[in-house]
Write a protein that holds these residues in place. Structure first.
Motif, PDB file in Angstrom:
ATOM      1  N   THR A 503      44.564  36.214   7.669  1.00  0.00           N
ATOM      2  CA  THR A 503      44.224  35.534   8.921  1.00  0.00           C
ATOM      3  C   THR A 503      45.276  35.749   9.985  1.00  0.00           C
ATOM      4  N   ASN A 504      44.818  36.159  11.185  1.00  0.00           N
ATOM      5  CA  ASN A 504      45.685  36.299  12.351  1.00  0.00           C
ATOM      6  C   ASN A 504      45.185  35.382  13.460  1.00  0.00           C
ATOM      7  N   LEU A 505      46.113  34.770  14.169  1.00  0.00           N
ATOM      8  CA  LEU A 505      45.794  33.817  15.231  1.00  0.00           C
ATOM      9  C   LEU A 505      46.528  34.229  16.500  1.00  0.00           C
ATOM     10  N   LYS A 506      45.814  34.191  17.622  1.00  0.00           N
ATOM     11  CA  LYS A 506      46.420  34.456  18.925  1.00  0.00           C
ATOM     12  C   LYS A 506      45.931  33.400  19.899  1.00  0.00           C
ATOM     13  N   ALA A 507      46.856  32.670  20.522  1.00  0.00           N
ATOM     14  CA  ALA A 507      46.500  31.612  21.465  1.00  0.00           C
ATOM     15  C   ALA A 507      47.320  31.788  22.729  1.00  0.00           C
ATOM     16  N   GLY A 508      46.691  31.475  23.864  1.00  0.00           N
ATOM     17  CA  GLY A 508      47.390  31.640  25.128  1.00  0.00           C
ATOM     18  C   GLY A 508      46.941  30.631  26.160  1.00  0.00           C
ATOM     19  N   LEU A 509      47.777  30.433  27.162  1.00  0.00           N
ATOM     20  CA  LEU A 509      47.460  29.532  28.271  1.00  0.00           C
ATOM     21  C   LEU A 509      47.990  30.171  29.548  1.00  0.00           C
ATOM     22  N   ARG A 510      47.145  30.226  30.556  1.00  0.00           N
ATOM     23  CA  ARG A 510      47.501  30.821  31.839  1.00  0.00           C
ATOM     24  C   ARG A 510      47.233  29.807  32.954  1.00  0.00           C
ATOM     25  N   TYR A 511      48.164  29.745  33.908  1.00  0.00           N
ATOM     26  CA  TYR A 511      47.986  28.874  35.083  1.00  0.00           C
ATOM     27  C   TYR A 511      47.994  29.749  36.326  1.00  0.00           C
ATOM     28  N   GLU A 512      47.021  29.512  37.214  1.00  0.00           N
ATOM     29  CA  GLU A 512      46.953  30.255  38.457  1.00  0.00           C
ATOM     30  C   GLU A 512      46.786  29.291  39.633  1.00  0.00           C
ATOM     31  N   TYR A 513      47.585  29.516  40.673  1.00  0.00           N
ATOM     32  CA  TYR A 513      47.485  28.729  41.900  1.00  0.00           C
ATOM     33  C   TYR A 513      47.080  29.672  43.033  1.00  0.00           C
ATOM     34  N   THR A 514      46.017  29.305  43.751  1.00  0.00           N
ATOM     35  CA  THR A 514      45.429  30.180  44.760  1.00  0.00           C
ATOM     36  C   THR A 514      45.449  29.516  46.131  1.00  0.00           C
ATOM     37  N   ARG A 515      45.825  30.296  47.137  1.00  0.00           N
ATOM     38  CA  ARG A 515      45.722  29.877  48.535  1.00  0.00           C
ATOM     39  C   ARG A 515      44.914  30.936  49.275  1.00  0.00           C
ATOM     40  N   SER A 516      43.776  30.524  49.891  1.00  0.00           N
ATOM     41  CA  SER A 516      42.909  31.450  50.619  1.00  0.00           C
ATOM     42  C   SER A 516      42.621  30.903  52.003  1.00  0.00           C
ATOM     43  N   ASN A 517      42.688  31.789  53.000  1.00  0.00           N
ATOM     44  CA  ASN A 517      42.346  31.385  54.362  1.00  0.00           C
ATOM     45  C   ASN A 517      41.617  32.518  55.055  1.00  0.00           C
ATOM     46  N   ASP A 528      39.432  27.628  54.082  1.00  0.00           N
ATOM     47  CA  ASP A 528      40.829  27.256  53.879  1.00  0.00           C
ATOM     48  C   ASP A 528      40.913  26.475  52.565  1.00  0.00           C
ATOM     49  N   ARG A 529      41.364  27.152  51.498  1.00  0.00           N
ATOM     50  CA  ARG A 529      41.335  26.553  50.160  1.00  0.00           C
ATOM     51  C   ARG A 529      42.694  26.680  49.503  1.00  0.00           C
ATOM     52  N   GLY A 581      27.162  38.666  54.678  1.00  0.00           N
ATOM     53  CA  GLY A 581      28.155  37.964  53.878  1.00  0.00           C
ATOM     54  C   GLY A 581      27.919  36.465  53.924  1.00  0.00           C
ATOM     55  N   ASN A 582      28.774  35.715  53.211  1.00  0.00           N
ATOM     56  CA  ASN A 582      28.580  34.256  53.123  1.00  0.00           C
ATOM     57  C   ASN A 582      29.950  33.588  53.003  1.00  0.00           C
ATOM     58  N   SER A 583      30.414  32.992  54.104  1.00  0.00           N
ATOM     59  CA  SER A 583      31.747  32.394  54.116  1.00  0.00           C
ATOM     60  C   SER A 583      31.819  31.090  53.326  1.00  0.00           C
ATOM     61  N   SER A 584      30.678  30.521  52.924  1.00  0.00           N
ATOM     62  CA  SER A 584      30.695  29.256  52.183  1.00  0.00           C
ATOM     63  C   SER A 584      30.709  29.442  50.676  1.00  0.00           C
ATOM     64  N   LEU A 585      30.828  30.680  50.198  1.00  0.00           N
ATOM     65  CA  LEU A 585      30.854  30.927  48.750  1.00  0.00           C
ATOM     66  C   LEU A 585      32.014  30.197  48.082  1.00  0.00           C
ATOM     67  N   GLN A 586      31.732  29.611  46.924  1.00  0.00           N
ATOM     68  CA  GLN A 586      32.741  28.925  46.129  1.00  0.00           C
ATOM     69  C   GLN A 586      33.045  29.737  44.867  1.00  0.00           C
ATOM     70  N   PRO A 587      34.257  29.642  44.317  1.00  0.00           N
ATOM     71  CA  PRO A 587      34.543  30.308  43.037  1.00  0.00           C
ATOM     72  C   PRO A 587      33.763  29.653  41.902  1.00  0.00           C
ATOM     73  N   SER A 588      33.472  30.441  40.872  1.00  0.00           N
ATOM     74  CA  SER A 588      32.753  29.923  39.702  1.00  0.00           C
ATOM     75  C   SER A 588      33.706  29.873  38.507  1.00  0.00           C
ATOM     76  N   ILE A 589      33.400  28.978  37.561  1.00  0.00           N
ATOM     77  CA  ILE A 589      34.193  28.812  36.343  1.00  0.00           C
ATOM     78  C   ILE A 589      33.290  29.077  35.139  1.00  0.00           C
ATOM     79  N   THR A 590      33.779  29.902  34.202  1.00  0.00           N
ATOM     80  CA  THR A 590      33.012  30.266  33.014  1.00  0.00           C
ATOM     81  C   THR A 590      33.786  29.925  31.751  1.00  0.00           C
ATOM     82  N   ASP A 591      33.113  29.290  30.795  1.00  0.00           N
ATOM     83  CA  ASP A 591      33.637  29.102  29.440  1.00  0.00           C
ATOM     84  C   ASP A 591      32.810  29.969  28.501  1.00  0.00           C
TER      85      ASP A 591
END
Length: 807
Positions: A503-517, A528-529, A581-591
């Motif tokens: 058995t092999n195990l690999k676990a990770g955690l990533r943090y991202e901070y985004t500024r968009s204008n 402005d997010r 285009g569409n300036s009101s687009l929001q980011p999506s989150i996937t699990d």
């Protein structure tokens, strides 16, 4: 009938596959020493088939001279140990036990010029790893003379929609494209243009990474497509060149060359690639709207005469400053120029009576230029502890002018003529820096951590003009200059742990901070997010027994809107059909979760994902009051996808090898149309693979192709069943050269048909797109220079993830 024939040819091995006798798997271990009895590191250890010297498995010795080859079937083999400055050593092996411990292998110094070692390395077309699915392009002769985009079209789980300029992976279109692990940032339609300009002969393999580990950026709901360019681990000067010509409903000449020079501490490498693609195309679209005034219909036929000319080059250098430190630099760039002249016929019908006819002549240029510079340093602190530093600068320039001459007719009378032009100038600049550190904590545990910063600047200057009299007037509704600033800061930590022998195990955690204008010269802060999010990942691999193993993975992803999706530009297809285009687009989150069951070389996979705020790239809205249609990227409420696949390799006979991948998708979408909820669900099927036949006198034949049943295409639009069959015949000369004759799209079946309708909204739309016809091609490929094996350096850069959002 064409699709049925494709399915039958792809699945030729079905009745043969499960009759193969199961064999036990073995493990081979050993050590390599010099005549002074000291361990020798970085020696290539290759296990070859005794019958044809084909590569079965390979590795290199570690710092103590040890090596390990596992999951080896019983049989007769040759073991080749070779390295710079040593005489090659061959051993004859008969593997019949589970564990084979070889006696110490002694290598002697080669006091004369090193001799060439020729190895026939035949990898399977498809390979499943713990976190990625690999397509070995060079092992399919039908890819000779083709492009990377054409290879992707027949890859398992990949859907290419040329009509919308998008790529999806396992039913999700938030896929990110990397080249040699470097991220691209071009719009996805420009990525397709770029991939269609890269010759398949210059690529080693394609990696489909659906659940990326924490080291990779969290962007992209579908994961990554990593295109690994061909590299050469040989000592001295060597390389490869290829020449190809294709003829069909147009011509497709291609040429490419790559070289590699390795001497002592220096490694210099480079490549150049040229393609010119020209095929006549036919597009058709239809729209029907029912309203209180009756029924309105618009049909459009577009006869297009495009050509695409591409130049791409890269040049890199690695220099070993010391035994522990390597400094490297890489520059690359491309110039992709797409030019088209089209004649379009638009017919409007009201209550079954012809109304207005419009003849539209338009000329379009879409030219993308790119330059990239990378500086990197890797340093080994001690055995098992090392770090790398990467700094990248990327520059993209796009010019997309289009002019339209619209002539209106009614009852065969010329009413008036309208001249319109639109132009879009886009400049993207990206700076990326990354630091990665890895440490071997003990024999069972490895630790990785890193930080990354990327700074993106984007300008999009859109100008729409109409000719009034003799003066061009800018349309203020569609003319503007937009600016986007986006900064992303990230940090990650990841650990690999060998829990026990199985058995092999690999676990990770990533943090991202985004500024968009996003803003324009006249309107500030359109978007402005500022937001920060955590992205966990988990991988578990377990060896059930000698024949069976099980993989499990989980990851969370974010799909940020592409730069060009946010900018509110407008493209005219006809006076009542637009792309925006569409300036009101929001980011999506996937699990997403994924399970793989490996039975010898057979792979069964199951994948489930749930995505919130799914971004659908091209969604249609129709204004039923005036019968205008606007296609724009939009957020859907959520989507669910369940995907099952089976990869089935089989050696039918000594001269016939079959590789087939089968898939079943279930997709459910909850969306909003004009703020009203609508839902869709569908099951569809995929099949892809190849049948390879080895003939006497170094001839070989291959059939390859894919099939996909009716499916959702990039949102709620439906794509009709689609399939393709390719054929190739190859002759090899002296292990250095090959001549390949191929036929692409043998059955002329690559006709893309789409549809979208909402009955309660009283409209329906359909489209038909023919991008290319049957193509006959011939390719000459030649390898030159030394073939003395030497350890090569794995290269990655800081901007692997960033480039995907542009390209």
């Amino acid at each position: 009938m064409k699709h049925l024939l494709i399915l039958l040819l792809i699945g030729l091995n079905g009745s043969f596959f499960f009759h193969h006798e199961a064999k036990a798997q073995s493990q081979i271990s050993g050590k390599v020493h010099s005549v002074q009895s000291t361990p020798v590191a970085n020696i290539s250890v290759l296990l070859l088939s005794a019958n044809d010297s084909a590569l079965v498995k390979g590795t290199t010795t570690n710092s103590s001279g040890g090596f390990l080859l596992d999951k080896i079937l019983e049989g007769n083999f040759l073991l080749l140990c070779s390295g710079a400055g040593y005489t090659s050593h061959y051993s004859v092996l008969r593997i019949s036990s589970r564990v084979v411990n070889l006696p110490i292998i002694i290598l002697t110094k080669d006091t004369l010029a090193l001799k060439t070692v020729t190895v026939s390395a035949k990898k399977p077309l498809f390979e499943q790893k713990i976190d990625r699915f690999i397509i070995n392009i060079k092992n399919s002769i039908t890819n000779a003379g083709g492009t990377v985009l054409e290879v992707l079209e027949k890859s398992p789980g990949v859907m290419v929609n040329r009509s919308s300029g998008a790529v999806s992976l396992n039913g999700k279109d938030g896929v990110m494209v990397m080249i040699n692990g470097k991220m691209n940032y071009m719009p996805q339609e420009a990525v397709l243009q770029m991939l269609n300009g890269i010759s398949a002969t210059s690529v080693d393999r394609i990696e489909l990474i659906t659940t990326p580990p924490a080291k990779y950026d969290a962007g992209g709901n579908a994961g990554y497509i990593n295109i690994v360019m061909a590299d050469n681990p040989n000592e001295g000067f060597n390389g490869n060149y290829s020449l190809s010509m294709g003829v069909g409903n147009g011509t497709e000449p291609k040429a490419g060359v790559n070289f590699n020079y390795r001497k002592k501490n220096l490694n210099l490498y480079g490549a150049y690639n040229y393609t010119r693609l020209a095929q006549l195309q036919t597009f058709e679209s239809y729209r029907k709207v029912n309203n209180q005034g009756g029924e309105d219909e618009i049909s459009i036929i577009s006869n297009r005469d495009p050509y695409q000319e591409n130049h791409g080059a890269r040049l890199g250098i690695d220099y070993k400053l010391s035994k522990k430190t390597v400094l490297g630099a890489l520059i690359s760039g491309y110039d992709n120029n797409w030019v088209m002249k089209a004649v379009n016929y638009s017919d409007a019908i009201h209550n079954n009576v012809p109304d207005t006819n419009i003849n539209i002549v338009n000329n379009e240029i879409n030219r993308w230029k790119n330059a990239m510079a990378n500086l990197n340093l890797s340093h080994t602190i001690n055995e098992g502890t090392e770090f790398t530093i990467n700094t990248d600068y990327l520059y993209y320039n796009n010019k997309n002018p289009t002019d339209y001459l619209n002539t209106y007719y009614k009852s065969a009378n010329n009413l008036f003529t309208e001249n319109t032009t639109s132009g879009k100038k886009t400049v993207i600049k990206i700076w990326v820096s990354q630091f990665d550190f890895s440490k071997k904590m003990d024999e069972q545990t490895n630790l990785q951590l890193g930080v990354k910063a990327s700074f993106s600047r984007f300008t999009n200057d859109v100008l729409v003009q109409k000719l009034v009299g003799s003066t061009w007037w800018a349309d203020p509704d569609f003319t503007a200059n937009y600016f986007l600033k986006e900064d992303i800061m990230a940090a990650y930590i990841s650990a690999n742990r060998k829990v026990n022998a199985k058995t092999n195990l690999k676990a990770g955690l990533r943090y991202e901070y985004t500024r968009s204008n996003l803003g324009s010269e006249t309107q500030k802060n359109i978007v402005d997010r500022k937001y920060g999010k955590l992205f966990p990942s988990l991988f578990i691999s377990h060896q059930l027994n000698d024949k069976h193993s099980l993989n499990f993975s989980y990851s969370r992803r974010i799909n940020r809107p592409a730069f060009t999706q946010l900018a509110p530009f407008l493209i005219f297809l006809d006076p009542k059909t637009f792309i925006s285009g569409n300036s009101s687009l929001q980011p999506s989150i996937t699990d997403a979760v994924k399970v793989d069951l490996l039975i010898k070389k057979i792979v069964f996979s199951a994948n489930y994902s749930y995505e919130k705020n799914t971004i659908a790239r091209f969604q249609t809205e129709v204004n039923t009051s005036n019968n205008t249609q606007t296609t724009t990227p939009q957020n859907m409420k959520h989507s669910q996808l369940f995907y099952c696949s089976a990869t089935l390799p089989a050696k039918i006979t000594a001269w016939w090898f079959s590789q087939v991948s089968l898939g079943v998708n279930w997709n459910k979408i909850e969306a909003l149309y004009k703020k009203e909820p609508v839902g869709f669900s569908q099951i569809y099927y995929t099949a892809s693979g190849s049948e390879s036949f080895t003939l006497p006198k170094k001839y070989s034949v291959e059939l390859s192709g894919f099939y996909q049943s009716k499916a959702f295409a990039f949102g709620a639009s439906k794509l009709n069943a689609l399939g393709k069959l390719d054929f190739a015949l190859q002759k090899k000369f002296n292990n250095n050269s090959s001549l390949t004759f191929g036929i692409d799209n043998v059955l002329n079946s690559m006709k893309i048909k789409t549809s979208f309708s909402i009955p309660k909204e009283n409209f329906e739309t359909t489209g038909s797109f023919i991008f290319f016809f049957r193509m006959y091609k011939i390719t000459w490929n030649h390898n030159f220079g030394n073939k003395i094996l030497k350890e090569k350096r794995a290269r990655t850069t800081a901007s692997e993830d960033e480039r995907k959002r542009v390209e």
